[in-house]
Design a protein around this motif. Structure first.
Motif, PDB file in Angstrom:
ATOM      1  N   ASP A  76       1.256  -0.541  -0.186  1.00  0.00           N
ATOM      2  CA  ASP A  76      -0.269   0.196  -0.396  1.00  0.00           C
ATOM      3  C   ASP A  76       1.359   1.180  -0.693  1.00  0.00           C
ATOM      4  O   ASP A  76       1.644   1.476  -0.753  1.00  0.00           O
ATOM      5  N   ASP A  77       0.642   2.280   1.605  1.00  0.00           N
ATOM      6  CA  ASP A  77       1.600   3.551   0.767  1.00  0.00           C
ATOM      7  C   ASP A  77       2.807   3.378   2.485  1.00  0.00           C
ATOM      8  O   ASP A  77       3.176   4.091   2.541  1.00  0.00           O
ATOM      9  N   MET A  78       3.148   1.732   1.963  1.00  0.00           N
ATOM     10  CA  MET A  78       4.183   1.768   3.465  1.00  0.00           C
ATOM     11  C   MET A  78       5.401   1.198   2.619  1.00  0.00           C
ATOM     12  O   MET A  78       5.066   0.131   1.341  1.00  0.00           O
ATOM     13  N   VAL A  79       6.661   1.257   2.596  1.00  0.00           N
ATOM     14  CA  VAL A  79       8.069   0.846   2.189  1.00  0.00           C
ATOM     15  C   VAL A  79       8.666   0.406   3.610  1.00  0.00           C
ATOM     16  O   VAL A  79       9.093   1.410   4.396  1.00  0.00           O
ATOM     17  N   SER A  80       8.279  -1.040   4.238  1.00  0.00           N
ATOM     18  CA  SER A  80       9.653  -1.478   5.508  1.00  0.00           C
ATOM     19  C   SER A  80      11.060  -2.532   4.578  1.00  0.00           C
ATOM     20  O   SER A  80      11.073  -2.690   3.346  1.00  0.00           O
ATOM     21  N   MET A  81      11.937  -1.148   5.281  1.00  0.00           N
ATOM     22  CA  MET A  81      13.270  -2.703   5.090  1.00  0.00           C
ATOM     23  C   MET A  81      13.873  -2.728   6.113  1.00  0.00           C
ATOM     24  O   MET A  81      14.226  -2.001   7.162  1.00  0.00           O
ATOM     25  N   GLY A  82      15.101  -3.548   5.814  1.00  0.00           N
ATOM     26  CA  GLY A  82      15.999  -4.111   6.880  1.00  0.00           C
ATOM     27  C   GLY A  82      17.144  -3.545   6.887  1.00  0.00           C
ATOM     28  O   GLY A  82      17.042  -3.336   5.202  1.00  0.00           O
ATOM     29  N   PHE A  83      17.913  -2.969   7.582  1.00  0.00           N
ATOM     30  CA  PHE A  83      19.628  -2.049   6.683  1.00  0.00           C
ATOM     31  C   PHE A  83      20.521  -3.152   8.182  1.00  0.00           C
ATOM     32  O   PHE A  83      19.955  -3.439   9.171  1.00  0.00           O
ATOM     33  N   THR A  84      21.931  -2.692   7.376  1.00  0.00           N
ATOM     34  CA  THR A  84      23.212  -2.932   8.703  1.00  0.00           C
ATOM     35  C   THR A  84      23.793  -1.425   7.690  1.00  0.00           C
ATOM     36  O   THR A  84      24.027  -0.913   6.532  1.00  0.00           O
ATOM     37  N   ALA A  85      23.755  -0.703   9.096  1.00  0.00           N
ATOM     38  CA  ALA A  85      24.747   0.629   8.919  1.00  0.00           C
ATOM     39  C   ALA A  85      26.491   0.219   9.830  1.00  0.00           C
ATOM     40  O   ALA A  85      26.564  -0.876  10.563  1.00  0.00           O
ATOM     41  N   GLY A 107      31.334  -3.117  13.923  1.00  0.00           N
ATOM     42  CA  GLY A 107      31.184  -3.844  13.275  1.00  0.00           C
ATOM     43  C   GLY A 107      29.457  -3.543  12.911  1.00  0.00           C
ATOM     44  O   GLY A 107      28.844  -1.814  12.745  1.00  0.00           O
ATOM     45  N   ALA A 108      28.831  -4.309  11.995  1.00  0.00           N
ATOM     46  CA  ALA A 108      27.248  -3.938  11.181  1.00  0.00           C
ATOM     47  C   ALA A 108      26.870  -3.916  12.385  1.00  0.00           C
ATOM     48  O   ALA A 108      26.896  -4.880  13.164  1.00  0.00           O
ATOM     49  N   THR A 109      25.923  -2.971  12.435  1.00  0.00           N
ATOM     50  CA  THR A 109      24.915  -2.326  13.754  1.00  0.00           C
ATOM     51  C   THR A 109      23.908  -3.129  12.466  1.00  0.00           C
ATOM     52  O   THR A 109      23.311  -1.796  11.554  1.00  0.00           O
ATOM     53  N   PRO A 110      22.871  -4.009  12.861  1.00  0.00           N
ATOM     54  CA  PRO A 110      21.618  -3.980  12.097  1.00  0.00           C
ATOM     55  C   PRO A 110      20.438  -3.045  12.801  1.00  0.00           C
ATOM     56  O   PRO A 110      20.662  -2.644  13.528  1.00  0.00           O
ATOM     57  N   GLY A 111      19.050  -2.973  11.822  1.00  0.00           N
ATOM     58  CA  GLY A 111      18.185  -1.623  11.864  1.00  0.00           C
ATOM     59  C   GLY A 111      17.269  -1.685  11.293  1.00  0.00           C
ATOM     60  O   GLY A 111      16.998  -2.633  10.268  1.00  0.00           O
ATOM     61  N   HIS A 112      16.294  -0.979  11.160  1.00  0.00           N
ATOM     62  CA  HIS A 112      14.817  -0.871  10.450  1.00  0.00           C
ATOM     63  C   HIS A 112      14.419   0.695  10.934  1.00  0.00           C
ATOM     64  O   HIS A 112      14.638   1.383  11.203  1.00  0.00           O
ATOM     65  N   LEU A 113      13.907  -0.081   9.426  1.00  0.00           N
ATOM     66  CA  LEU A 113      13.197   1.570   9.246  1.00  0.00           C
ATOM     67  C   LEU A 113      11.851   1.368   8.033  1.00  0.00           C
ATOM     68  O   LEU A 113      11.935   0.630   7.063  1.00  0.00           O
ATOM     69  N   THR A 114      10.773   1.879   8.473  1.00  0.00           N
ATOM     70  CA  THR A 114       9.322   1.500   7.975  1.00  0.00           C
ATOM     71  C   THR A 114       9.367   3.515   7.215  1.00  0.00           C
ATOM     72  O   THR A 114       9.030   4.245   8.240  1.00  0.00           O
ATOM     73  N   HIS A 115       8.636   3.953   6.051  1.00  0.00           N
ATOM     74  CA  HIS A 115       8.288   4.840   5.596  1.00  0.00           C
ATOM     75  C   HIS A 115       6.724   4.856   5.622  1.00  0.00           C
ATOM     76  O   HIS A 115       6.913   3.629   4.811  1.00  0.00           O
ATOM     77  N   ARG A 116       6.143   5.802   5.327  1.00  0.00           N
ATOM     78  CA  ARG A 116       4.064   5.945   5.321  1.00  0.00           C
ATOM     79  C   ARG A 116       4.427   7.053   4.165  1.00  0.00           C
ATOM     80  O   ARG A 116       5.068   8.249   4.682  1.00  0.00           O
TER      81      ARG A 116
END
Length: 154
Positions: A76-85, A107-116
């Motif tokens: 729908d109007d959302m995008v979600s992603m997992g990332f490492t930084a 070292g690589a730090t994981p996270g998630h980000l979701t945008h509407r």
């Protein structure tokens, strides 16, 4: 806009804002009424200016900062992603002086980000990241947290 258009905007945000440090692009990608629910010190919601400042703070602390998208899903109007930084801790970050670890990196730090998205702009976001893992990797917190606890008979 389509789900693929929204995914392209999200990838552009990662590539140009996070990885290249172009925070001016936030004014183009984000609505003036943007609200971010994420990692501000002291809590509270973020606006576009707070997002710009946070990215600049991260890139000051980690000049070679690199965010890698591990997966991205649109619905729908959302995008979600997992990332490492990852990046080398060469400057102050959140009051923490440059790292004295051998590699200078946590070292690589994981996270998630979701945008509407609305009308081709990001209007709201949610994000979390492994701040404890980052602090452990930088040596700010001892790996054995039990050593910091008082003895049972204290």
């Amino acid at each position: 806009m389509s789900k693929s258009d929204n995914k392209e905007l999200q990838q552009r945000f990662v590539d140009e804002c996070w990885n290249e440090g172009n925070t001016d692009l936030i004014d183009e990608l984000y609505s003036e009424n943007y609200v971010g629910h994420w990692y501000l010190l002291g809590g509270g919601d973020a606006d576009r200016e707070a997002l710009k400042a946070f990215i600049q703070d991260v890139r000051t602390g980690f000049p070679d900062f690199e965010m890698t998208v591990e997966f991205m899903i649109a619905e729908d109007d959302m995008v979600s992603m997992g990332f490492t930084a990852d990046g080398t801790h060469e400057g102050e970050f959140m009051g923490i002086p440059p790292s004295e670890t051998e590699s200078g990196t946590a070292g690589a730090t994981p996270g998630h980000l979701t945008h509407r998205f609305e009308d081709g702009k990001i209007v709201e976001s949610w994000s979390t990241w492994d701040a404890l893992g980052l602090l452990l990797g930088l040596g700010v917190i001892p790996e054995d947290l039990s050593a910091a606890l008082p003895a049972a008979d204290d």
